[in-house]
Design an enzyme around this catalytic site. Sequence first.
Site, mmCIF file in Angstrom:
data_model
loop_
_atom_site.group_PDB
_atom_site.id
_atom_site.type_symbol
_atom_site.label_atom_id
_atom_site.label_comp_id
_atom_site.label_asym_id
_atom_site.label_seq_id
_atom_site.Cartn_x
_atom_site.Cartn_y
_atom_site.Cartn_z
ATOM 1 C CG HIS A 208 -0.256 0.289 2.508
ATOM 2 N ND1 HIS A 208 0.412 -0.700 3.188
ATOM 3 C CD2 HIS A 208 -0.093 1.427 3.228
ATOM 4 C CE1 HIS A 208 0.942 -0.189 4.289
ATOM 5 N NE2 HIS A 208 0.667 1.106 4.334
HETATM 6 C C1 UD1 Z 1 -2.330 5.259 5.996
HETATM 7 C C2 UD1 Z 1 -1.066 5.764 6.698
HETATM 8 C C3 UD1 Z 1 0.034 4.715 6.578
HETATM 9 C C4 UD1 Z 1 -0.444 3.361 7.044
HETATM 10 C C5 UD1 Z 1 -1.682 2.991 6.266
HETATM 11 C C6 UD1 Z 1 -2.233 1.642 6.660
HETATM 12 C C7 UD1 Z 1 -0.593 8.194 6.653
HETATM 13 C C8 UD1 Z 1 0.252 9.222 6.020
HETATM 14 N N1 UD1 Z 1 -0.551 6.985 6.074
HETATM 15 O O1 UD1 Z 1 -2.025 5.150 4.605
HETATM 16 O O2 UD1 Z 1 1.126 5.121 7.384
HETATM 17 O O3 UD1 Z 1 0.577 2.404 6.842
HETATM 18 O O4 UD1 Z 1 -2.672 3.995 6.525
HETATM 19 O O5 UD1 Z 1 -3.363 1.329 5.944
HETATM 20 O O6 UD1 Z 1 -1.252 8.470 7.632
HETATM 21 N N2 UD1 Z 1 -9.391 4.509 1.770
HETATM 22 C C9 UD1 Z 1 -10.590 3.846 1.733
HETATM 23 N N3 UD1 Z 1 -11.124 3.421 2.910
HETATM 24 C C10 UD1 Z 1 -10.523 3.635 4.104
HETATM 25 C C11 UD1 Z 1 -9.301 4.323 4.126
HETATM 26 C C12 UD1 Z 1 -8.747 4.758 2.954
HETATM 27 O O7 UD1 Z 1 -11.164 3.617 0.686
HETATM 28 O O8 UD1 Z 1 -11.063 3.210 5.142
HETATM 29 C C13 UD1 Z 1 -8.797 4.954 0.512
HETATM 30 C C14 UD1 Z 1 -9.079 6.412 0.242
HETATM 31 O O9 UD1 Z 1 -9.376 6.553 -1.094
HETATM 32 C C15 UD1 Z 1 -7.770 7.092 0.558
HETATM 33 C C16 UD1 Z 1 -6.756 6.013 0.281
HETATM 34 O O10 UD1 Z 1 -7.396 4.772 0.563
HETATM 35 O O11 UD1 Z 1 -7.578 8.237 -0.209
HETATM 36 C C17 UD1 Z 1 -5.544 6.161 1.153
HETATM 37 O O12 UD1 Z 1 -5.919 6.296 2.531
HETATM 38 P P1 UD1 Z 1 -5.041 7.204 3.537
HETATM 39 O O13 UD1 Z 1 -5.588 7.096 4.912
HETATM 40 O O14 UD1 Z 1 -4.857 8.550 2.962
HETATM 41 O O15 UD1 Z 1 -3.630 6.542 3.487
HETATM 42 P P2 UD1 Z 1 -3.189 5.028 3.531
HETATM 43 O O16 UD1 Z 1 -2.571 4.689 2.241
HETATM 44 O O17 UD1 Z 1 -4.273 4.126 4.036
#
Ligand code: UD1
Length: 389
Positions: A208
Amino acid sequence: MQRLRIDLIAAARPNFMKVAPLFHALHEQSWCRLRLVHTGQHYDENMSEAFFRDLKLPPPDLHLGVGSGSHAKQTANVMLAYEEACAADRPDLVVVVGDVNSTVACALVSTKLHIPVAHLEAGLRSGDRRMPEEINRLVTDTLADILWTPSPDADEHLAAEGVPPEKITRVGNIMIDSYELMRERIDAAGERRRLGLENRAYAVVTLHRPSNVDAAAPLTALVNQLIRMAVRLPLVFPVHPRTRKNLEAFGLWSKLANAPNLQVIEPLGYVDFMSLVCGAHLTITDSGGIQEETTYLGIPCLTLRTTTERPITITEGTNRLVTAAELLPALDEILAGRWPRGRKPQLWDGHTAARVAADIRRRLLGVPPRVAEATAVPVAANRRTLGNA
Ligand code: UD1
C-alpha cells in the site's frame, strides 16, 4: 483522588492493534479515565470496525469523522476537530501511537494547548523524508513530552536528535501484546481453510505504500513479479483500498485477479489476517507492522522498500529489504531453507502495555513501579546496551 484523564488516539488500521492492548490495560484502572478517540482517517468496515470488533475495543467515545483527503487536508481536519474536542473536555494526557497523519495532528493540537503528549512507538526512523510517515515521526517526537520506544535503535535516534534522556522509556513492542492477547482466537480462525490454502504452502502479500502503488511503472513491475512467483508458490493478497484503486486505474486489476495460483481478496480483520500470516511460508509486504510480526513469529519477510524504520527486524529478525527484481531469487532462497530464523528482540514479550501503564503512573502520579512492571529500560541502561553492542 482525582482521576487522570487520558485521551487515546486511534485513526487508521495500523493504529488499532497498538491502541487495543493499552486500552485493555488502562480502562478498568481506578486512577485514570480513558477517552477513546477515533479520528476517522480509516472508515471502511474492513479497515476500521472489523478491527474494533476483533480487538474487543468498544465503540469510540468520540469519532471525529475526518475521512480521506490530501495530507494537508486530512491533517488539518483532524487538528480542527480534535482542538474542539479538547476544548469541550480537556484531557491531562494525550497518547498518540505510530506515524499516521492523525498522530502528528493530535500531537500538534495538544502541545499548543499545553497538554502533555506521549508517543508510543517513538524513535523509529527510516532516514527517508519522502515517506510521509517519516515526517510524522520526526514532528511527533520533537513535540512529545514522553517517548515510549520499542528498541535500542529508537533510543539512539532520539539521543542523536537531542531528546533529553529523562523523556524516554523503552517499553518494547506493543504490536506483540495484541498478538498475544488474541493468540487463541488467531490459532482457532479458519481463514486458511476457507481459502483452500495448505499450512506453510503459500505466501501472504500486502502492498500500500505510495512508492510502490501510486505510479504505474512500479506497480506494473510488482504485478508481473507476483504472477511469476505464484507459479512456484500460491499467493494470497488482501488488497488495500488505495492499491485496489490504482490497480484498477492502471488497468492491472483483471490481470492480477485472473492469474493462476494467486488469490486477490478484500482486506481482512486482525484475527483472520494474523491466522493467514501464522500459517504462511513467507510474507511479501511494504507494511511496517508485518515486518515486526514476522520477526516475532520467525517467518521470512520480504519487504519491498529501500529503507526500513524497523532495522531490528533485519539485524535480529527474519526481514530483508528487496526490489521487485530480487523477489524471485529471494523466494528460491527461502524455499531452499536458506533463511535466517532470527530471534525475538528484547522486550517484545506481550507486556508492553503494562510497562506503559506503570510509566504513566510513575511520571504523572509519582507512583513507583512494582517489581513486575519495572522491566522498562530507562535511557541510561539503553545507552549501556548500545555501548556494549
Ligand atoms: C495510511 C497511513 C500509513 C499506514 C496505512 C495503513 C498516513 C500518512 N498513512 O495510509 O502510514 O501504513 O494507513 O493502511 O497516515 N481509503 C478507503 N477506505 C478507508 C481508508 C482509505 O477507501 O477506510 C482509501 C481512500 O481513497 C484514501 C486512500 O485509501 O484516499 C488512502 O488512505 P489514507 O488514509 O490517505 O492513506 P493510507 O494509504 O491508508
